[in-house]
Design a protein around this motif. Sequence first.
Motif, short mmCIF file in Angstrom:
data_model
loop_
_atom_site.label_atom_id
_atom_site.label_comp_id
_atom_site.label_asym_id
_atom_site.label_seq_id
_atom_site.Cartn_x
_atom_site.Cartn_y
_atom_site.Cartn_z
N ASP A 102 -33.77 27.09 6.84
CA ASP A 102 -35.20 27.04 6.58
C ASP A 102 -35.97 27.36 7.85
OD1 ASP A 102 -34.75 26.17 3.96
OD2 ASP A 102 -34.68 24.07 4.58
N SER A 103 -37.10 28.00 7.70
CA SER A 103 -37.99 28.18 8.84
C SER A 103 -38.59 26.82 9.17
CB SER A 103 -39.10 29.18 8.51
OG SER A 103 -38.55 30.46 8.31
N THR A 104 -38.72 26.53 10.46
CA THR A 104 -39.22 25.23 10.88
C THR A 104 -39.86 25.33 12.25
OG1 THR A 104 -38.62 22.90 11.13
CG2 THR A 104 -37.05 24.51 11.97
N GLN A 105 -40.66 24.35 12.56
CA GLN A 105 -41.27 24.28 13.88
C GLN A 105 -40.33 23.52 14.80
OE1 GLN A 105 -45.10 22.38 13.95
NE2 GLN A 105 -45.74 23.53 15.73
N ILE A 106 -40.08 24.05 15.99
CA ILE A 106 -39.19 23.39 16.94
C ILE A 106 -39.94 23.10 18.24
CG2 ILE A 106 -37.09 24.42 15.99
CD1 ILE A 106 -37.11 26.36 18.39
N GLU A 107 -39.49 22.07 18.94
CA GLU A 107 -40.02 21.72 20.26
C GLU A 107 -38.85 21.66 21.21
OE1 GLU A 107 -42.63 18.34 20.46
OE2 GLU A 107 -43.29 18.66 18.40
N THR B 221 -43.64 24.53 21.90
CA THR B 221 -43.56 24.43 20.44
C THR B 221 -43.62 25.83 19.89
OG1 THR B 221 -44.73 22.31 20.48
CG2 THR B 221 -44.65 23.47 18.38
N GLU B 222 -42.70 26.14 18.97
CA GLU B 222 -42.72 27.47 18.35
C GLU B 222 -42.12 27.40 16.95
OE1 GLU B 222 -38.93 29.91 19.95
OE2 GLU B 222 -40.45 29.54 21.46
N GLN B 223 -42.38 28.43 16.19
CA GLN B 223 -41.84 28.54 14.84
C GLN B 223 -40.47 29.22 14.93
OE1 GLN B 223 -43.31 27.23 12.25
NE2 GLN B 223 -41.97 27.97 10.65
N SER B 224 -39.46 28.62 14.31
CA SER B 224 -38.13 29.20 14.27
C SER B 224 -37.88 29.75 12.88
CB SER B 224 -37.09 28.13 14.61
OG SER B 224 -35.79 28.66 14.48
N ASP B 225 -37.64 31.05 12.80
CA ASP B 225 -37.38 31.71 11.54
C ASP B 225 -35.96 31.39 11.09
OD1 ASP B 225 -37.16 33.39 9.37
OD2 ASP B 225 -37.41 35.23 10.50
#
Length: 79
Positions: A49-54, A64-68
């Motif tokens: 799943d795409s998710t936000q990671i720190e 903080t960025e969005q991981s595809d």
Amino acid sequence: MAKIHYKVVQHDGGWAYTLENVFSEPFRTRAAALAAAKRVAAEQHVPGDSTQIEYQDENGTWRTEQSDGTDRPDADVVA
């Protein structure tokens, strides 16, 4: 696309697979470690799943960025 290589090595009185100097649990035989490494490498190709990671970068700054979830590495096993 990132490329990663699992390696099967002797470790802790048995065999293990490694990725960037991190060892798996030990296996009694090389064949068992190789089978486990192949399974783990195959799982790397499964999209998530795409998710936000720190994460903390090398300078200690939190990012903080969005991981595809479809951005998966090309994984293989070097026996």
